[in-house]
Design an enzyme around this catalytic site. Structure first.
Site, PDB file in Angstrom:
ATOM      1  N   THR A   1       0.836  -1.198   0.000  1.00  0.00           N
ATOM      2  CA  THR A   1       0.000   0.000   0.000  1.00  0.00           C
ATOM      3  C   THR A   1       0.866   1.241   0.000  1.00  0.00           C
ATOM      4  O   THR A   1       2.004   1.228   0.493  1.00  0.00           O
ATOM      5  CB  THR A   1      -0.884   0.064   1.257  1.00  0.00           C
ATOM      6  OG1 THR A   1      -0.035   0.185   2.409  1.00  0.00           O
ATOM      7  CG2 THR A   1      -1.777  -1.128   1.394  1.00  0.00           C
ATOM      8  N   ASP A   2       0.328   2.325  -0.543  1.00  0.00           N
ATOM      9  CA  ASP A   2       0.902   3.613  -0.187  1.00  0.00           C
ATOM     10  C   ASP A   2       0.688   3.767   1.313  1.00  0.00           C
ATOM     11  O   ASP A   2      -0.193   3.148   1.905  1.00  0.00           O
ATOM     12  CB  ASP A   2       0.221   4.741  -0.961  1.00  0.00           C
ATOM     13  CG  ASP A   2       1.091   5.990  -1.038  1.00  0.00           C
ATOM     14  OD1 ASP A   2       2.022   6.124  -0.214  1.00  0.00           O
ATOM     15  OD2 ASP A   2       0.847   6.835  -1.917  1.00  0.00           O
ATOM     16  N   TRP A   3       1.489   4.600   1.924  1.00  0.00           N
ATOM     17  CA  TRP A   3       1.519   4.640   3.391  1.00  0.00           C
ATOM     18  C   TRP A   3       0.178   5.149   3.938  1.00  0.00           C
ATOM     19  O   TRP A   3      -0.185   6.304   3.765  1.00  0.00           O
ATOM     20  CB  TRP A   3       2.676   5.503   3.848  1.00  0.00           C
ATOM     21  CG  TRP A   3       3.939   4.734   4.129  1.00  0.00           C
ATOM     22  CD1 TRP A   3       4.687   4.805   5.265  1.00  0.00           C
ATOM     23  CD2 TRP A   3       4.610   3.781   3.294  1.00  0.00           C
ATOM     24  NE1 TRP A   3       5.762   3.958   5.190  1.00  0.00           N
ATOM     25  CE2 TRP A   3       5.743   3.312   3.989  1.00  0.00           C
ATOM     26  CE3 TRP A   3       4.347   3.252   2.032  1.00  0.00           C
ATOM     27  CZ2 TRP A   3       6.615   2.357   3.476  1.00  0.00           C
ATOM     28  CZ3 TRP A   3       5.222   2.305   1.508  1.00  0.00           C
ATOM     29  CH2 TRP A   3       6.334   1.869   2.220  1.00  0.00           C
TER      30      TRP A   3
ATOM     31  N   ALA B   1      -2.776   3.660   3.067  1.00  0.00           N
ATOM     32  CA  ALA B   1      -3.814   3.529   2.047  1.00  0.00           C
ATOM     33  C   ALA B   1      -4.747   2.345   2.272  1.00  0.00           C
ATOM     34  O   ALA B   1      -5.705   2.177   1.521  1.00  0.00           O
ATOM     35  CB  ALA B   1      -3.179   3.402   0.657  1.00  0.00           C
TER      36      ALA B   1
END
Length: 752
Positions: free
Chosen positions: A230-232, A234
């Site tokens: 994931t993006d941080w 997300a």
């Protein structure tokens, strides 16, 4: 190793397996000490190593280790050089080995849908082919050092406004031709170790749990074999994301999500085989890094600074050079005016912010005939009259004034979008004030994306250095004084004004819905198709020498979509100095019945030529170069057409071209019915033959003669238009003797 990993998975408890699917802390994966499973570190990129040794955070608030800031994505893409991108990747890979970082997050590959996107300084291009080719070289460079990459943000993260909740609504064809295409080549060719998904939704589904994208496309179609992170912050629904194909949640610390995975397996909601597969994908990459550690590598800050300068030189774009004002001469009295001559803006804000070990300004490497005036304060848009008066005085007393201007940090950053394309008012006022007393002006631009230039006619030279990294000052000076011949080309269009952009009315969306109404008409695809004037076109850039193109050749003028076409051209340096040329090949479909862009870039290369040197440049084009994404067959399809292939200096300046005819060998699924039009049927060779046979058997010679006499009241063009759009069922009203049963039989024959 594969057998060892499978054995480890068998020994892991359910709780341990679930725990591996989230981070230990902000940057590291979890270790399982009892089984010897190590932890690895991920760190921000993509244009420098942002390793936080202490407390981690996403936006660079807490300090990271001293490192080297290389040119940002906006600049490195403008190099149009795969070699430069690969060198950047190799250098970063070595730095990661030295710092025990297993994966560097990047490159950032989202399409520059609008110049307003606050993160465009990190993104590569408005063109998916350029984005894909540059990122492929970068990924190959990093991973050649046995360090992983994580191309981002997958997918359709094209704005910062409400990026964590916005819903990007994109039709299938646009998604395939533009937004997926930016990632596709890199994933297929470079095999990145991981992929970072984006915060936003795509057509109603958060990307972290979008099975169609993460499994159907990414893994099954493109054969991606790494893990998805994931993006941080997300993550939305953890179990749903795991099923969709999102293995690692970052940052760590959310133990509730680990417990959700355990509970889902225990309840039967989640098949443990899915969890096992996720753990296997993670461990494959963890051990790939650990088994190839090279602890002998040294992070040589000063050596990498020199690489940063060379990459910046490769990326700088000369936009205007009237009367040959550049290169400057050492003997000239030159006034460096503007804050960025002394303190350059060389990187963007947010997660990619690098703690540079040193910064080289143009003033710091200036010769004895260079003087300096600050000119403006970029902490405000207010005019500082004392600073401006000093600058005007210095400009008046000099042979040439070089103004170092651009966009301040607060004008473009991760987290928010730009509201306009304007420069700060005090910088525009400074340019105009200097222009009133000095006719020899060169403007050096420090910015992360396109800007308006209302002052363009008042200056003779414009040099776009973008956010060129910590060595941008030395690189700029080398370009200004001709020690290096500029060779960058714009990887994005510079519009005349914001209102001209294809997303002007819709960018940002409303109620967290961002509808991509412009479709495939992004950037130059829109401007060229509309014949819309721009300030500077995609692919544009000047040189201190000139190049001639001759002898365009193709190995065949007629081909099928199963063939590969070779096309070549001779390029000669007809100037007095060595230089690099970017050869750009564009494709234009002729007579298409579809709504398609007027031109599309299909190949490029960058070569260096000495004066009078000639080199033959050859490209090979396959089916994909001519194809569009067809939403009926859900695949790439080539129209049988003439296609013009043109070598251009930019998207608006074609030099030489050739026409080839391409036919499709692909069988298009037939789905004719009584509402199918005559035009569609007659466009199909088989349909045309069947139709002519049937109509010939129904209409007598006298009836045909009667229809021909109708030309007295119905002209030929009108008749052709009416017949093209006429559905089969309507023939019952106009063709005597034709029965519905006959049409039903005709449809069956057409679909057989």
């Amino acid at each position: 190793m594969q057998n060892k990993i499978k054995e480890l998975i068998e020994e892991l408890t359910l709780e341990e397996k679930a725990s591996l699917c989230s981070g230990k802390d902000f940057w590291r994966t979890k270790a399982i000490d009892r089984l010897g499973i190590p932890s690895i570190m991920l760190a921000d990129g993509p244009h420098g190593l942002r390793k936080q040794a202490g407390i981690g955070d996403h936006l660079g608030v807490n300090e990271s280790i001293q490192a080297v800031c290389f040119p940002a994505g906006c600049a490195i893409a403008s190099s149009f050089s795969r070699d430069a991108a690969r060198q950047l990747g190799e250098t970063l890979g070595n730095e990661c080995q030295a710092e025990n970082v297993g994966i560097i997050l990047g490159p950032a590959m989202n399409i520059k849908r609008s110049p307003l996107c606050g993160r465009n300084f990190e993104y590569l291009s408005e063109d998916p082919f350029v984005s894909s080719e540059i990122s492929t070289a970068y990924v190959n460079g990093v991973q050649s050092k046995n360090i992983g990459t994580s191309p981002k943000h997958f997918l359709a993260n094209n704005q910062e406004f409400h990026r964590m909740t916005s819903n990007s609504i994109i039709d299938e064809r646009t998604l395939r031709e533009i937004y997926l295409a930016s990632f596709e080549g890199t994933i297929k060719q470079a095999k990145p170790w991981s992929i970072m998904n984006s915060y936003n939704k795509l057509n109603g589904t958060y990307l972290c749990e979008n099975k169609e994208m993460l499994t159907d496309v990414l893994r099954d179609e493109w054969e991606f074999n790494g893990f998805v992170v994931t993006d941080w912050g997300a993550m939305n629904e953890r179990v749903r994301a795991l099923v969709a194909g999102c293995e690692l949640e970052m940052p760590g610390g959310n133990l509730d999500n680990d417990k959700e995975i355990v509970a889902a397996v225990q309840s039967g909601e989640l098949d443990e085989a899915v969890l096992n597969q996720a753990v296997e994908r993670l461990l494959n990459i963890i051990y790939k890094f650990m088994d190839n550690r090279n602890e002998s590598v040294i992070f040589d800050l000063d050596a990498d600074h020199e690489i940063a300068r060379r990459l910046a030189e490769e990326s700088i774009v000369l936009l205007k050079n009237d009367e040959g004002i550049l290169p400057l001469k050492e003997s000239q009295a030159v006034a460096y005016i503007g804050q960025y001559a002394k303190s350059p803006r060389y990187q963007g804000g947010g997660s990619s912010h690098i703690n540079s070990h040193k910064v080289e300004s143009a003033l710091s490497v200036a010769g004895p005939n260079v003087t300096f005036a600050q000119g403006f304060d970029d902490c405000t848009e207010e005019i500082n009259h004392d600073l401006q008066l000093e600058a005007v005085r210095l400009a008046r007393e000099s042979d040439v004034a070089v103004l170092f201007v651009g966009l301040p940090d607060n004008f473009e950053s991760e987290g928010y979008d730009r509201k306009h394309l304007k420069m700060p008012a005090n910088q525009v006022a400074l340019i105009e004030a200097v222009a009133a007393v000095q006719k020899n002006i060169v403007v050096v631009l420090h910015n992360g994306s396109a800007i308006e230039m209302p002052w363009i006619e008042k200056v003779k030279g414009v040099v776009e250095v973008y956010l060129g990294g910590q060595a941008v000052g030395g690189a700029t000076a080398n370009i200004l004084y001709g020690k290096v011949n500029p060779s960058g080309r714009l990887a994005e269009s510079f519009p005349l004004r914001l209102e001209d952009t294809p997303t002007y009315l819709t960018f940002g969306g409303e109620k967290d819905k961002s509808i991509y109404t412009e479709g495939v008409f992004v950037g130059y695809r829109y401007y060229s198709s509309k014949n819309q004037a721009v300030l500077f076109p995609f692919g544009y850039g000047l040189s201190y020498t000139s190049f001639a193109y001759n002898n365009i050749q193709v190995d065949k003028n007629v081909l099928t979509d199963r063939d590969t076409l070779s096309i070549s051209v001779d390029v000669t340096n007809i100037g007095d100095v060595a230089g690099k040329e970017v050869i750009q090949l564009y494709m234009s479909p002729k007579g298409s019945q579809l709504i398609r862009p007027n031109i599309e870039l299909k190949a490029f290369d960058k070569i260096e030529l000495q004066p009078n040197e000639t080199r033959t440049v050859m490209f090979e084009l396959d089916k994909r170069a001519f194809a569009y994404w067809d939403t009926e067959i859900h695949g790439w399809f080539v129209e049988e057409l003439d296609y013009e292939l043109s070598f251009g200096r930019s998207a608006t300046e074609m030099i030489d071209s050739v026409i080839v005819h391409v036919s499709s060998m692909q069988t298009f699924p037939k789905n004719y019915n009584l509402n199918s039009t005559m035009g569609d049927i007659m466009a199909d060779p088989k349909g045309k033959a069947i139709m002519e046979q049937v109509m010939g058997g129904v209409m007598s010679d006298s009836e045909v003669e009667k229809m021909n006499k109708a030309d007295d009241v119905v002209n030929e063009e009108m008749m052709a238009a009416m017949m093209e759009g006429m559905p089969l069922r309507q023939l019952l009203s106009f063709v005597p003797g034709l029965k519905k049963e006959m049409l039903i039989q005709l449809v069956a024959a057409l679909n057989s």
